[in-house]
Each structure stands twice: as C-alpha cells, then as structure tokens.
Design a protein around this motif. Structure first.
Motif, PDB file in Angstrom:
ATOM      1  N   GLN A 195     -53.327 -66.290 -62.731  1.00 54.65           N
ATOM      2  CA  GLN A 195     -53.808 -66.241 -64.117  1.00 54.65           C
ATOM      3  C   GLN A 195     -52.727 -65.867 -65.122  1.00 54.65           C
ATOM      4  O   GLN A 195     -52.942 -65.979 -66.326  1.00 54.65           O
ATOM      5  N   GLU A 196     -51.574 -65.418 -64.649  1.00 57.05           N
ATOM      6  CA  GLU A 196     -50.563 -64.928 -65.579  1.00 57.05           C
ATOM      7  C   GLU A 196     -49.170 -65.304 -65.102  1.00 57.05           C
ATOM      8  O   GLU A 196     -48.881 -65.295 -63.901  1.00 57.05           O
ATOM      9  N   VAL A 197     -48.302 -65.626 -66.052  1.00 56.28           N
ATOM     10  CA  VAL A 197     -46.879 -65.811 -65.771  1.00 56.28           C
ATOM     11  C   VAL A 197     -46.179 -64.526 -66.207  1.00 56.28           C
ATOM     12  O   VAL A 197     -46.173 -64.178 -67.385  1.00 56.28           O
ATOM     13  N   PHE A 198     -45.620 -63.807 -65.228  1.00 60.42           N
ATOM     14  CA  PHE A 198     -45.024 -62.503 -65.500  1.00 60.42           C
ATOM     15  C   PHE A 198     -43.554 -62.631 -65.888  1.00 60.42           C
ATOM     16  O   PHE A 198     -42.876 -63.583 -65.484  1.00 60.42           O
ATOM     17  N   PRO A 199     -43.026 -61.689 -66.646  1.00 63.41           N
ATOM     18  CA  PRO A 199     -41.611 -61.722 -67.029  1.00 63.41           C
ATOM     19  C   PRO A 199     -40.699 -61.620 -65.805  1.00 63.41           C
ATOM     20  O   PRO A 199     -41.113 -61.130 -64.742  1.00 63.41           O
ATOM     21  N   PRO A 200     -39.443 -62.063 -65.923  1.00 65.92           N
ATOM     22  CA  PRO A 200     -38.498 -61.951 -64.803  1.00 65.92           C
ATOM     23  C   PRO A 200     -38.375 -60.512 -64.324  1.00 65.92           C
ATOM     24  O   PRO A 200     -38.382 -59.567 -65.120  1.00 65.92           O
ATOM     25  N   GLY A 201     -38.275 -60.354 -63.008  1.00 65.09           N
ATOM     26  CA  GLY A 201     -38.084 -59.031 -62.431  1.00 65.09           C
ATOM     27  C   GLY A 201     -39.327 -58.177 -62.349  1.00 65.09           C
ATOM     28  O   GLY A 201     -39.242 -56.983 -62.031  1.00 65.09           O
ATOM     29  N   SER A 202     -40.493 -58.750 -62.601  1.00 63.53           N
ATOM     30  CA  SER A 202     -41.725 -57.958 -62.544  1.00 63.53           C
ATOM     31  C   SER A 202     -42.041 -57.508 -61.126  1.00 63.53           C
ATOM     32  O   SER A 202     -42.602 -56.430 -60.915  1.00 63.53           O
ATOM     33  N   PHE A 203     -41.673 -58.317 -60.139  1.00 56.00           N
ATOM     34  CA  PHE A 203     -41.973 -57.987 -58.748  1.00 56.00           C
ATOM     35  C   PHE A 203     -40.729 -58.188 -57.904  1.00 56.00           C
ATOM     36  O   PHE A 203     -39.946 -59.104 -58.139  1.00 56.00           O
ATOM     37  N   VAL A 204     -40.550 -57.337 -56.926  1.00 51.75           N
ATOM     38  CA  VAL A 204     -39.434 -57.437 -55.991  1.00 51.75           C
ATOM     39  C   VAL A 204     -39.814 -58.422 -54.897  1.00 51.75           C
ATOM     40  O   VAL A 204     -40.907 -58.343 -54.331  1.00 51.75           O
ATOM     41  N   GLY A 205     -38.916 -59.334 -54.591  1.00 50.65           N
ATOM     42  CA  GLY A 205     -39.218 -60.368 -53.607  1.00 50.65           C
ATOM     43  C   GLY A 205     -38.393 -60.264 -52.351  1.00 50.65           C
ATOM     44  O   GLY A 205     -37.968 -61.271 -51.801  1.00 50.65           O
ATOM     45  N   ASP A 206     -38.157 -59.033 -51.855  1.00 52.30           N
ATOM     46  CA  ASP A 206     -37.267 -58.865 -50.700  1.00 52.30           C
ATOM     47  C   ASP A 206     -38.018 -58.487 -49.426  1.00 52.30           C
ATOM     48  O   ASP A 206     -37.433 -57.996 -48.477  1.00 52.30           O
ATOM     49  N   GLY A 207     -39.330 -58.691 -49.384  1.00 51.34           N
ATOM     50  CA  GLY A 207     -40.076 -58.426 -48.156  1.00 51.34           C
ATOM     51  C   GLY A 207     -40.982 -57.219 -48.290  1.00 51.34           C
ATOM     52  O   GLY A 207     -41.059 -56.562 -49.323  1.00 51.34           O
ATOM     53  N   GLY A 208     -41.711 -56.931 -47.207  1.00 51.10           N
ATOM     54  CA  GLY A 208     -42.633 -55.818 -47.215  1.00 51.10           C
ATOM     55  C   GLY A 208     -43.872 -56.087 -48.051  1.00 51.10           C
ATOM     56  O   GLY A 208     -44.439 -55.181 -48.653  1.00 51.10           O
ATOM     57  N   PHE A 209     -44.330 -57.334 -48.074  1.00 47.46           N
ATOM     58  CA  PHE A 209     -45.482 -57.708 -48.884  1.00 47.46           C
ATOM     59  C   PHE A 209     -46.763 -57.274 -48.178  1.00 47.46           C
ATOM     60  O   PHE A 209     -46.885 -57.370 -46.970  1.00 47.46           O
ATOM     61  N   ARG A 210     -47.741 -56.860 -48.960  1.00 45.16           N
ATOM     62  CA  ARG A 210     -49.015 -56.419 -48.398  1.00 45.16           C
ATOM     63  C   ARG A 210     -50.114 -57.454 -48.626  1.00 45.16           C
ATOM     64  O   ARG A 210     -50.705 -57.962 -47.681  1.00 45.16           O
ATOM     65  N   THR A 211     -50.415 -57.728 -49.862  1.00 46.35           N
ATOM     66  CA  THR A 211     -51.488 -58.674 -50.188  1.00 46.35           C
ATOM     67  C   THR A 211     -51.019 -59.813 -51.073  1.00 46.35           C
ATOM     68  O   THR A 211     -51.734 -60.796 -51.221  1.00 46.35           O
TER      69      THR A 211
END
Length: 236
Positions: free
Chosen positions: A14-30
C-alpha cells in the motif's frame, strides 16, 4: 526503520517507502523489503512454502495501492523502453493489471490481454496449456483473441506478467506467441521471484534470460535456527 507491529494482510503493497526505510541484509521475520532502482522500498509479506523450511516474498498487484502500481509500472516501462516496444501483451490474471499500466506509461493507446476464458469465436490452434505456481493442479488453457492478431504481428511485442517465479506462465505465453508466428522482443515483470525461472527460459532459448527484465528481484528464503528468514541460493 522497522515495523512496530506485525502488519495485517491488507496493509501490504500500500505504500512506497523512502530509501533506507528497511534493512535488507537478512533476518526477516514476516516481511521482505523490495528496493526500486531509485532506492525507494515496498514491503512484501513472506509466504512459507509447503516444506516449512523455505519461503518467498509475495506480490499481489491487484491488491496494491494505486501509488504502488504506478511506481512499478513506471519503472518497468523505463526498463522496457530500450527494447522499442510497439505493443504490450499481458498474461492473466494479475499480469493484466500491470500490462495495462505499463502500456499507458509507454504512451500506448491500448494493450492486448491474453486470457484463460474461451470465447466462442476463439480457435484451439491459438491456445496452449497453462499452469501457475499460485494455482497448482488447475488445468487451464491460455488463449489469444484471433481478432487481436493484427495488433501483434510484425510489431515489437513485449510480454508482461506480474511475477515470474517458476517460469511456467511465461513459457506458456512464449509458446502461444510462437503459435501466432510472433517472437517478443522482451519479457517484463514487476518481480523476479528467486532464480528458478532462468533455467527453463534458457532451455527454450539462451536469449530469453537476457531479454527478461524486472523492477526488482527477490531471493528464495530459508529458515534459520532462530526462526528468521535469510536469503538462500536454493532452487526448489
């Protein structure tokens, strides 16, 4: 930035978040953060597979906000533009939403929807079997409306689906185009889901992996000892 509480299913896409909003290096839960070319991010839900050890990030584009749909269509159109597309053909079902939006972004007045519903004027010679990872066990056929053939023949066609995962739907689309005497100049998708699609397309012709473009790619995920999901090279 992290999500303070688990998102509800209807909250995703539903949303396009700004750059760097989430870390994408693993350890994802949901959730898995997909990153666009300009660094903006879209949060995707993680769907465990039947073996319980692997999972994939999911995208259902017809449930996405118009903001997200617009962002995906704009970037995919930009990636397809160098191929000089003259007409867009969309694969059912969810690929039709994206194909229509991409055609508009390319400045086209229309697109050609392929379908699984046989109208009485369709011909069986212009159809192929169709299977999908999201609808296992269902026997379908993929059709092109014979009246649409003048829009496709001798034109630079791009074939679009929302997600390319196992490659089965795209292979059916390419087979149908071949039955019509058409070779698309490119294949497009919002998400390239894992790497499983590459080998089947390469076996059809070595050119197809290089002619396939996506807005973003997501890996196969494997469950770690702590229950989190991490990227894996596994193909299943």
């Amino acid at each position: 930035m992290t999500v303070a509480k688990p998102m509800e299913p209807h909250d995703y896409w539903q949303e396009v978040f700004p750059p760097g909003s989430f870390v994408g290096d693993g350890g994802f839960r949901t959730s898995f953060p997909a990153t666009l070319a300009d660094g903006r991010q879209i949060l995707l839900p993680i769907r465990p597979l039947s073996d319980g050890r692997h999972a994939l990030a999911s995208l259902i584009i017809n449930q996405a906000s118009f903001e997200v749909e617009d962002a995906l269509a704009e970037e995919l159109a930009a990636r397809l533009a160098p191929f000089g597309p003259e007409i867009v053909a969309g694969l059912p079902t969810l690929g039709l939403t994206l194909a229509a939006a991409v055609a508009r972004k390319l400045g086209h007045k229309r697109y050609v929807p392929l379908g699984t519903s046989r109208k009485f004027w369709y011909v069986d010679d212009l159809s192929v079997p169709l299977s999908s990872i999201t609808t296992p066990g269902q026997k379908k056929r993929l059709y092109v409306d014979p009246r649409m053939l003048p829009l496709l023949r001798r034109r630079r066609v791009v074939l679009i689906d929302d997600v390319i995962s196992s490659g089965a739907s795209i292979l059916a689309g390419l087979s149908l185009m071949a039955a019509c005497g058409i070779e698309p100049v490119a294949i497009g998708a919002a998400m390239l889901q894992s790497e499983r699609w590459r080998q089947p397309l390469a076996e059809l012709s070595p050119q197809w992996p290089d002619r396939t473009v996506g807005v973003f790619a997501t890996p196969m995920l494997v469950r770690a000892d702590d229950g989190a999901w991490t990227a894996s090279d596994t193909r299943i």
